[in-house]
Design a protein around this motif. Structure first.
Motif, PDB file in Angstrom:
ATOM      1  N   SER A 205      62.818  85.202  82.009  1.00 35.21           N
ATOM      2  CA  SER A 205      62.527  84.693  83.346  1.00 35.21           C
ATOM      3  C   SER A 205      61.775  83.382  83.254  1.00 35.21           C
ATOM      4  CB  SER A 205      61.728  85.714  84.149  1.00 35.21           C
ATOM      5  OG  SER A 205      60.414  85.777  83.692  1.00 35.21           O
ATOM      6  N   GLU A 206      60.973  83.193  82.189  1.00 33.88           N
ATOM      7  CA  GLU A 206      60.325  81.895  82.005  1.00 33.88           C
ATOM      8  C   GLU A 206      61.357  80.828  81.626  1.00 33.88           C
ATOM      9  OE1 GLU A 206      57.160  80.913  82.547  1.00 33.88           O
ATOM     10  OE2 GLU A 206      57.026  82.881  83.486  1.00 33.88           O
ATOM     11  N   LEU A 207      62.281  81.250  80.747  1.00 32.72           N
ATOM     12  CA  LEU A 207      63.273  80.288  80.261  1.00 32.72           C
ATOM     13  C   LEU A 207      64.253  79.901  81.348  1.00 32.72           C
ATOM     14  CD1 LEU A 207      64.105  81.678  76.738  1.00 32.72           C
ATOM     15  CD2 LEU A 207      62.745  79.689  77.316  1.00 32.72           C
ATOM     16  N   ALA A 208      64.547  80.866  82.236  1.00 31.79           N
ATOM     17  CA  ALA A 208      65.590  80.605  83.231  1.00 31.79           C
ATOM     18  C   ALA A 208      65.208  79.458  84.141  1.00 31.79           C
ATOM     19  CB  ALA A 208      65.845  81.874  84.047  1.00 31.79           C
ATOM     20  N   ALA A 209      63.887  79.260  84.304  1.00 30.81           N
ATOM     21  CA  ALA A 209      63.453  78.184  85.183  1.00 30.81           C
ATOM     22  C   ALA A 209      63.850  76.825  84.611  1.00 30.81           C
ATOM     23  CB  ALA A 209      61.956  78.254  85.392  1.00 30.81           C
ATOM     24  N   ALA A 210      63.860  76.739  83.277  1.00 27.70           N
ATOM     25  CA  ALA A 210      64.233  75.466  82.663  1.00 27.70           C
ATOM     26  C   ALA A 210      65.722  75.216  82.880  1.00 27.70           C
ATOM     27  CB  ALA A 210      63.907  75.503  81.179  1.00 27.70           C
ATOM     28  N   LEU A 211      66.070  73.957  82.992  1.00 22.46           N
ATOM     29  CA  LEU A 211      67.455  73.673  83.337  1.00 22.46           C
ATOM     30  C   LEU A 211      68.383  73.759  82.125  1.00 22.46           C
ATOM     31  CD1 LEU A 211      66.977  70.810  85.889  1.00 22.46           C
ATOM     32  CD2 LEU A 211      67.886  73.089  86.284  1.00 22.46           C
ATOM     33  N   ASP A 212      67.787  73.769  80.932  1.00 21.77           N
ATOM     34  CA  ASP A 212      68.661  73.780  79.754  1.00 21.77           C
ATOM     35  C   ASP A 212      68.979  75.205  79.310  1.00 21.77           C
ATOM     36  OD1 ASP A 212      66.157  74.428  78.987  1.00 21.77           O
ATOM     37  OD2 ASP A 212      66.277  73.436  77.037  1.00 21.77           O
TER      38      ASP A 212
ATOM     39  N   PHE B  59      66.199  87.062  70.809  1.00 24.75           N
ATOM     40  CA  PHE B  59      64.913  86.497  70.425  1.00 24.75           C
ATOM     41  C   PHE B  59      65.089  85.441  69.343  1.00 24.75           C
ATOM     42  CE2 PHE B  59      63.094  90.500  72.202  1.00 24.75           C
ATOM     43  CZ  PHE B  59      62.411  89.871  73.225  1.00 24.75           C
ATOM     44  N   TRP B  60      66.023  85.712  68.449  1.00 23.88           N
ATOM     45  CA  TRP B  60      66.264  84.776  67.363  1.00 23.88           C
ATOM     46  C   TRP B  60      66.750  83.441  67.901  1.00 23.88           C
ATOM     47  CZ3 TRP B  60      70.756  83.064  64.440  1.00 23.88           C
ATOM     48  CH2 TRP B  60      70.389  82.474  63.225  1.00 23.88           C
ATOM     49  N   HIS B  61      67.719  83.515  68.838  1.00 23.54           N
ATOM     50  CA  HIS B  61      68.254  82.289  69.402  1.00 23.54           C
ATOM     51  C   HIS B  61      67.207  81.557  70.215  1.00 23.54           C
ATOM     52  CE1 HIS B  61      72.377  82.327  68.089  1.00 23.54           C
ATOM     53  NE2 HIS B  61      72.429  83.617  68.337  1.00 23.54           N
ATOM     54  N   SER B  62      66.383  82.327  70.935  1.00 24.22           N
ATOM     55  CA  SER B  62      65.324  81.671  71.719  1.00 24.22           C
ATOM     56  C   SER B  62      64.329  81.008  70.792  1.00 24.22           C
ATOM     57  CB  SER B  62      64.599  82.693  72.584  1.00 24.22           C
ATOM     58  OG  SER B  62      65.502  83.354  73.387  1.00 24.22           O
ATOM     59  N   TRP B  63      64.001  81.698  69.703  1.00 22.61           N
ATOM     60  CA  TRP B  63      63.044  81.159  68.745  1.00 22.61           C
ATOM     61  C   TRP B  63      63.597  79.910  68.086  1.00 22.61           C
ATOM     62  CZ3 TRP B  63      58.175  82.167  68.563  1.00 22.61           C
ATOM     63  CH2 TRP B  63      57.423  81.748  67.457  1.00 22.61           C
TER      64      TRP B  63
ATOM     65  N   SER C 298      74.090  80.714  74.249  1.00 22.37           N
ATOM     66  CA  SER C 298      73.242  81.180  73.153  1.00 22.37           C
ATOM     67  C   SER C 298      72.370  82.351  73.588  1.00 22.37           C
ATOM     68  CB  SER C 298      72.363  80.039  72.654  1.00 22.37           C
ATOM     69  OG  SER C 298      71.373  79.762  73.620  1.00 22.37           O
ATOM     70  N   ARG C 299      72.098  82.440  74.874  1.00 15.56           N
ATOM     71  CA  ARG C 299      71.166  83.472  75.305  1.00 15.56           C
ATOM     72  C   ARG C 299      71.874  84.742  75.709  1.00 15.56           C
ATOM     73  NH1 ARG C 299      67.379  79.547  76.651  1.00 15.56           N
ATOM     74  NH2 ARG C 299      66.560  79.012  74.617  1.00 15.56           N
ATOM     75  N   LEU C 300      73.154  84.649  75.995  1.00 14.54           N
ATOM     76  CA  LEU C 300      73.849  85.844  76.466  1.00 14.54           C
ATOM     77  C   LEU C 300      75.052  86.186  75.601  1.00 14.54           C
ATOM     78  CD1 LEU C 300      74.171  87.993  78.622  1.00 14.54           C
ATOM     79  CD2 LEU C 300      75.559  86.410  79.902  1.00 14.54           C
ATOM     80  N   LEU C 301      75.876  85.179  75.349  1.00 14.39           N
ATOM     81  CA  LEU C 301      77.141  85.473  74.685  1.00 14.39           C
ATOM     82  C   LEU C 301      76.905  85.922  73.244  1.00 14.39           C
ATOM     83  CD1 LEU C 301      80.157  85.416  75.038  1.00 14.39           C
ATOM     84  CD2 LEU C 301      80.173  83.121  74.070  1.00 14.39           C
ATOM     85  N   TYR C 302      76.102  85.152  72.499  1.00 10.17           N
ATOM     86  CA  TYR C 302      75.895  85.502  71.099  1.00 10.17           C
ATOM     87  C   TYR C 302      75.223  86.863  70.947  1.00 10.17           C
ATOM     88  CZ  TYR C 302      77.295  80.713  70.095  1.00 10.17           C
ATOM     89  OH  TYR C 302      77.990  79.546  70.016  1.00 10.17           O
ATOM     90  N   PRO C 303      74.135  87.121  71.701  1.00 12.73           N
ATOM     91  CA  PRO C 303      73.552  88.468  71.589  1.00 12.73           C
ATOM     92  C   PRO C 303      74.550  89.566  71.899  1.00 12.73           C
ATOM     93  CG  PRO C 303      72.023  87.036  72.709  1.00 12.73           C
ATOM     94  CD  PRO C 303      73.274  86.248  72.506  1.00 12.73           C
ATOM     95  N   LEU C 304      75.361  89.345  72.942  1.00 16.34           N
ATOM     96  CA  LEU C 304      76.336  90.374  73.289  1.00 16.34           C
ATOM     97  C   LEU C 304      77.312  90.586  72.144  1.00 16.34           C
ATOM     98  CD1 LEU C 304      77.323  89.946  77.025  1.00 16.34           C
ATOM     99  CD2 LEU C 304      76.075  91.774  75.918  1.00 16.34           C
ATOM    100  N   LEU C 305      77.768  89.467  71.557  1.00 16.89           N
ATOM    101  CA  LEU C 305      78.725  89.598  70.445  1.00 16.89           C
ATOM    102  C   LEU C 305      78.083  90.356  69.290  1.00 16.89           C
ATOM    103  CD1 LEU C 305      80.543  86.165  70.436  1.00 16.89           C
ATOM    104  CD2 LEU C 305      81.389  88.397  71.171  1.00 16.89           C
TER     105      LEU C 305
END
Lengths: 1088, 219
Positions: free
Chosen positions: A468-475, A525-529, A480-487
């Motif tokens: 929710s913190e990251l979503a505010a940012a436009l980038d 978390f890895w991708h966010s990091w 990377s935040r959804l597709l890769y984790p799902l895969l």
């Protein structure tokens, strides 16, 4: 606008939580299916007669050996209490107090014996009583046909005795009354609830015990003493009070034995032990180690005397008592007979035969049970069952062979005796194996799974917070935040599935799901990091001023202190049973505090005072007009919170609690006047609700167009209200007054609710189909040839008459267009465009509200009215606070609003007459509109679930309103009745700012990010509460109240979370649907 | 100047704290069976009266906000009457708020009302003494940059501490410990009292600690 990624992301977050809940539940909630089969005397399990056994008159499976028995249950009688060690010089307060037992066992070794009595966890009294009477291992949830009462539905010892015409007399703990209603020949119940009260139950029993024993009108006498247990809870075992209590028990036993007849069996048992602090409930050694003492004035045992007291599992008492008393063993028993009690006073050979036949019956019964159970449920592993089957049939064959030999009359030989002994061992082995298999799947927590489940839920909370913190940012990149984790998650699931396929082991779905959830989380978390360092690097370009940075960061977090502090208090409250019990009052208290603190904070920062203070009085400050409105709203909110307390249901833990009279259906009212009054009140609240919604829609201009949805709102809402009112009228009427119309009444009882369901569903579908409620006034008429061209001069009077008005009209027309061109062009006025999103949500909420209201009893409609009022007030306060605070980012819903929204949902869970305990569920909801009952289980489950989680559903669906409302309310000029959005035909003229909700459409990316952020915040607040519940259940699994308070609370919270999250998804989906429709509407507008 | 003011504030607050301590220790000498928990209502009355008198006496002696104008006697009387009305209204308001927060509506009305009186004594009375019956001044004082003297700061701190104490006092009520002080409204009134005492002690310390940062607008 990215619609599907947002929904998918939220669904993924929900899935993470669900898998955590599933994992924890599989480790914490032990489940078992209850079978309703009953044993009876005619079952083909009766013992084949061995030589020398006459069939006595009261033979059923086995001849009766004991005509009467006294079962004394001393709650929490630990083995340490019962043991007597004369060598001990300075005994602790609880040691060496039951000297009488020792004296009996020492002086009459063939009459009396002490055992270690191993209780099965959960070691709570109710579960233990179930165990001691049914012979099975009760778990927290025994899935039976009836959740509403605690009554035991399985076959049990008492039921068997009553069926076979024996008289069972009971005195003591009133838990038995709930478990065995109407089973006792005579009973003396005493309240067990007050743990601080050491004497009421015991003194009550002692008052009746001896006279009842002497009276002789009983076959089984049960006395359940609670003093020792209560003393443990109050003072702990190591306390002089415990010494007093045990001495009292000792005296009681001494005088009871004096009163006993010669053929009576006395069994003294503790239902569980206690820890050093006097608690119980879990599976530690001290808790499961109880005492069992058996005594009779006729010899019971053989000459052989064991050195150390034997250890007997608790369930073994059931088959033993059943066979001794000559009744069938209860169907679901998995205990093993205590063989030495069947030796009697005959010779050794006879004793051995009689023991063998007891084992034979016992084993046959257990085999029958396992077979029926494996048909009903799959939780016992198949191969173990097969192995047990083999053991049993081998032993049975051997038994039959031996039986044939004995029948042939071969003389007893040592070799035959040895075979006899071996056969007994084989039966024993079978019974123990069977019990172990059942234990493994029913009676053991899985700490690893519990911890993993907690960790998964905690990580999901963290993920929601971070995202929710990251979503505010436009980038924010969905790739990377959804597709890769799902895969990643899918890959792990596939690998695990393949591995299972290759090894051909049973597929544990929960494990696979949790592994894939954990992996996908890690990937997130890895991708966010991975993206973090770059940003840190960028920041590092400027010389870092650590001190200032920290201070600023703290400043940024300052706004979080208030909502997070209140949320933290609420989470802490989950760890105290008293607070969970009192949650119905805690939630509104916290919500009120949150709201008051919020307004107080605004005041503190000077947002409420008028900016230009009058000069004449320095040191004075005045409130703006809006501030007074805000204060009034706050007062209304507090009043709502207080009034909602009128609708509370009671829990048994709260003494002197009267459930709200509003919960009872109207038909239960005696006085006709009161009934009419309340009926009118209910109808008025219903009408008020519908009227208020209509007014709101009218105010924002969403009720003008002629689209099907608007027509539906105009006509079907009142119709729904009328139907519900009619339904109430029919249900609340007295049954006998409408004697002749009985059939009609039956039809109405089914017809009205079903019509309501149907119409409401139609409405929901309509909203999904055409959610746009915008009225378009198009003034861009194409100026066509109005005047019919005429040739030549007017020939007749009639022609003139026709033409002159046409010319006039033409002139008028051209004048008008000239004027228009002068100051305003042709415009399209769209009424209600500024609140198009909210309008659809409000319509859906009203429909859902009406639907859910039908499922509740009539007078709960007042509570629903209050719910809508409070929701409205909360939204208004939120909007005011946002506009007064000024500096807030419009696309970010602040935490306090989300927290308050969740608290309101919790508060109305209680204020719609619910409590997180099973007996408080409104089961009658399943029969609203279905008088005859159901053929499937799904529909009643949905109806009861909708009834129970009504407030969760409404608040979760309404959650997007938190984002929309400030936009709807933003127009400062509230005097304008009609709000319209003027759309310039020429798109290049963009100087006019879009207003209200159209501002959301202006920046679709931010809109979708805001929705995602809102959903994640909502999930986070819900998830943190769930985490607190889960942790409480795990940490306090040894607590006295775990099965009464914490486990049901966890279950309700988990179910509530699931319902809320799914409804949240639906609410956000609806907003997306409206957005789609609005886009289509604009496109349709363009070409004209 | 500032240091002497702080000293005056400290001494005034110490006197207030002592007066509250005296309300628990002195009455048993005169009254049979008196205890704060056992005869809580009597203690509530004694405490309210005592704090009221001490506050008024302190106000008369110290005159924290001296007015430059000469005030006529009639004006003083109307001012006093206005103060009384304000105090009464604030008692009723507090009573209402406490009930809205979940206190029983009909049962134990007397207890709730006396608790409201106690809260008013700790908060409203203080305001009345310092600022007089002047709502605008109250609104000004209770905002971020509204304090105009250390007395205002002290007023902010004690008032907030009392209310927060009363709020925290509600927390033990649901617990099943069966202690005498869990009965309504004992825990809350004790919480408010402790909060008030804590505020009285904290206020001079806090002001002393922050004396460099504190700058006041001139009147």
């Amino acid at each position: 606008m990215q619609r599907w990624p947002v929904l998918l992301f939220l669904a993924w977050a929900c899935f993470l939580f669900f898998s955590g809940i599933g994992l924890f539940t599989s480790g914490f909630l032990l489940m078992r299916i209850e079978l309703t089969n009953r044993s009876s005397c005619s079952d083909p399990l009766a013992a084949p007669a061995w030589a020398g056994q006459g069939v006595t008159s009261r033979a059923c499976w086995m001849p009766q050996r004991v005509p009467k028995a006294v079962l004394l249950i001393i709650d929490a009688l630990t083995f340490e209490f019962a043991r007597f060690d004369p060598a001990k010089a300075r005994p602790r307060p609880y040691e060496n107090k039951l000297g009488f037992l020792h004296q009996l066992a020492g002086s009459q070794p063939r009459h009396a014996r002490l055992y270690r009595f191993r209780a099965d966890p959960p070691t709570t009294t109710m579960q233990r009583i179930k165990g001691i009477t049914t012979g099975s291992l009760p778990t927290f949830i025994d899935v039976g046909s009836n959740f509403a009462s605690y009554a035991i539905e399985e076959d049990n010892l008492l039921g068997q005795l009553v069926e076979n015409g024996r008289r069972v007399v009971f005195m003591g703990d009133d838990t038995w009354d709930g478990l065995f209603p109407q089973k006792f020949f005579r009973s003396y119940f005493f309240p067990s609830f007050n743990v601080k009260d050491l004497h009421t139950v015991d003194d009550g029993i002692l008052q009746h015990l001896y006279t009842t024993v002497d009276g002789g009108e009983w076959d089984l006498l049960i006395a359940h003493f609670l003093g020792v247990d209560h003393c443990g809870h109050k003072h702990g075992p190591d306390h002089p009070e415990m010494a007093k209590k045990l001495t009292q028990m000792n005296e009681m036993l001494r005088s009871l034995v004096d009163h006993l007849a010669n053929d009576t069996l006395l069994v003294v048992a503790g239902d569980h032990g206690m820890t050093e602090t006097g608690d119980h409930g879990g599976d530690s050694e001290k808790e499961v180690n109880a005492a069992l003492f058996v005594y009779s004035k006729t010899p019971l045992f053989g000459a052989h005397l064991p050195e150390e007291p034997e250890t007997i599992p608790q369930v073994n008492l059931v088959p033993t008592l059943a066979l001794l008393l000559g009744v069938p063993i209860p169907y679901s028993n998995i205990g093993e007979v205590m063989a030495e009690l069947f030796s009697g006073d005959g010779g050794t050979a006879l004793a051995a035969f009689s023991q063998l036949s007891a084992y034979r019956i016992n084993a046959g019964q257990v085999d029958r049970f396992l077979h029926s159970y494996s048909l009903a449920a799959q939780d016992l592993p198949a191969e173990r069952l097969r192995y047990l089957r083999e053991l049993f049939s081998a032993a049975l064959e051997e038994h039959d062979r031996l039986l044939a030999q004995v029948r042939e009359g071969l003389p007893a030989s040592p070799e035959q005796e040895a075979r006899l002994g071996r056969l007994v061992v084989r039966f024993q082995h079978y019974l123990r194996e069977a019990r172990a298999v059942c234990m493994e799947s029913w009676a053991r927590f899985h700490p690893l799974r519990m911890v993993a489940g907690c960790a998964l839920i905690a990580a999901s909370c963290l993920l929601c917070c971070v995202a929710s913190e990251l979503a505010a940012a436009l980038d924010f990149s969905y790739r990377s935040r959804l597709l890769y984790p799902l895969l990643w998650g899918l890959a792990v699931a596939a690998v695990l599935g393949l591995a299972h396929l290759l090894t051909r082991e049973g597929l544990d779905l929960i494990l696979v799901v949790s592994w894939s959830a954990a992996t996908s989380q890690l990937a997130f978390f890895w991708h966010s990091w991975g993206r973090r360092p770059r940003r840190a690097h960028l920041a590092g370009v400027q010389p870092p001023v650590a001190n200032v940075g920290l201070w600023q960061r703290l400043r940024a977090w300052q706004g979080l202190v208030l909502p997070m502090g209140i949320l933290f208090i609420r989470c802490c409250a989950m760890f105290s049973d008293s607070f969970v019990v009192a949650e119905a009052r805690v939630a509104p208290f916290l919500l009120a505090s949150l709201a008051v603190l919020l307004v107080g904070k605004l005041h503190w920062h000077g947002r409420l005072t008028a900016p230009e203070a009058p000069k004449q009085s320095p040191g004075a400050a005045f409130y703006q007009k809006e501030s007074w409105q805000l204060l009034c709203l706050l007062a209304v909110l507090l009043a709502c919170l207080r009034l909602s307390g009128l609708f509370h249901q009671c829990r048994e833990e709260i003494p002197h609690c009267q459930p709200s009279p509003f919960l009872a259906p109207l038909s239960s009212l005696q006085s006709a006047q009161a009934k009419n009054l309340f009926y009118l009140l209910c109808v008025a609240s219903l009408a008020g609700l519908v009227y208020a919604v209509r007014c709101w829609l009218q105010h924002y201009g969403n009720l003008n167009s002629a689209s099907p949805l608007v027509l539906f709102v105009r006509w079907a809402f009142p119709l729904l209200a009328v139907w519900i009112a009619c339904y109430w009228a029919v249900t609340s009427g007295a049954e006998d007054t409408l004697g002749k119309l009985q059939e009609l009444v039956q039809v109405a009882l089914v017809g009205f609710p079903q019509a309501v369901y149907g119409l409401a569903s139609l409405g929901l579908l309509l909203v999904l189909w055409t959610p746009v409620t915008v009225f378009v006034k198009d003034s861009r008429e194409s100026v066509g040839p109005i005047v019919t061209p005429y040739q030549g001069a007017p020939s007749s009077q009639a022609d003139l008459q026709h033409v002159i008005p046409q010319i006039y009209r033409r002139m008028q027309e051209s004048l008008k267009t000239q004027l228009d061109r002068g100051h305003r062009r042709a415009t399209v006025a769209a009424y209600g465009l500024g609140s198009v999103y909210s309008a659809a949500l409000v319509i859906v909420l009203t429909l859902l509200g009406l639907l859910l209201l039908t499922l509740h009893s009539e007078r709960m409609s007042l509570a629903f009215l209050l719910l809508f009022l409070e929701g409205f007030v909360l939204l208004q306060i939120h909007a005011w606070v946002v506009s007064l605070a000024g500096d807030a980012e419009p696309f970010v819903v602040p935490w306090y609003a989300v927290t308050a929204w969740v608290f309101a949902a919790t508060q109305f869970f209680y204020s719609t007459g619910h409590q997180p305990i099973f007996p408080a569920i409104h089961w009658h909801a399943a029969f609203v509109g279905f008088q005859e009952g159901h053929s499937t289980h799904l529909l009643p489950a949905v109806l009861v679930g909708a009834n129970t989680f009504a407030s969760h559903i409404l608040f979760a669906v309404g959650c997007p309103l938190l984002l929309l409302w400030p936009f709807v309310c933003e127009v400062p000029n509230s005097q304008r009745r009609k709000l319209k959005k003027e759309l310039r035909e020429e798109l290049q003229e963009k100087e006019e700012q879009p207003i209200m909700e159209m501002r959301l459409r202006e920046s679709p990316e931010r809109f979708s990010a805001a929705l995602l952020q809102l959903g994640l915040k909502y999930l986070f607040v819900l998830g943190v509460q769930l985490l607190a519940c889960v942790l409480a259940a795990m940490v306090l699994r040894r607590h006295l109240m775990v099965w009464k308070v914490f486990a049901p609370k966890f279950l309700f919270e988990a179910l509530g979370f699931m319902v809320s999250s799914i409804c949240l998804l639906l609410g956000i989906f609806l907003v997306m649907r409206v957005d789609c429709a609005v886009s289509a509407w604009f496109e349709q507008l363009q070409p004209r | 100047m500032k240091d002497t003011e702080i000293k005056r504030l400290l001494s005034a607050n110490v006197v207030s704290v002592l007066s509250i301590i005296l309300t628990t220790t002195v009455p048993p000498l005169f009254l049979e069976n008196f205890s704060v928990l056992g005869t809580h209502l009597i203690w509530l009355c004694i405490c309210s009266i005592c704090v009221t008198t001490v506050n008024i006496i302190l106000y008369i002696i110290l005159k924290p906000n001296p007015s430059s104008k000469r005030i006529s006697f009639a004006h003083k009387v109307t001012r006093f009457l206005k103060c009384c009305v304000f105090f009464f209204i604030s008692c009723i308001l507090f009573h209402g708020i406490i009930v809205l927060y979940g206190a029983p509506l009909i049962e134990s009305v007397l207890e709730t009302f006396l608790f409201a009186v106690l809260l008013s004594t700790f908060t409203t009375l203080h305001c009345l003494c310092m600022l007089g019956p002047n709502i605008q001044a109250w609104i000004r004082v209770f905002s971020k940059n509204g304090a105009m003297s250390i007395w205002d700061n002290s007023l902010q701190i004690t008032t907030m501490c009392s209310i927060v104490g009363a709020w925290f006092g509600a927390f033990p009520i649901p617990l099943d410990w069966d202690r005498p002080w869990q009965i309504w409204p004992i825990s809350c009134s004790l919480g408010a009292t402790f909060g008030y005492v804590a505020g009285l002690i904290i206020a001079p310390l806090w002001i002393y600690w922050n004396r460099k940062q504190l700058t006041y607008k001139s009147r």
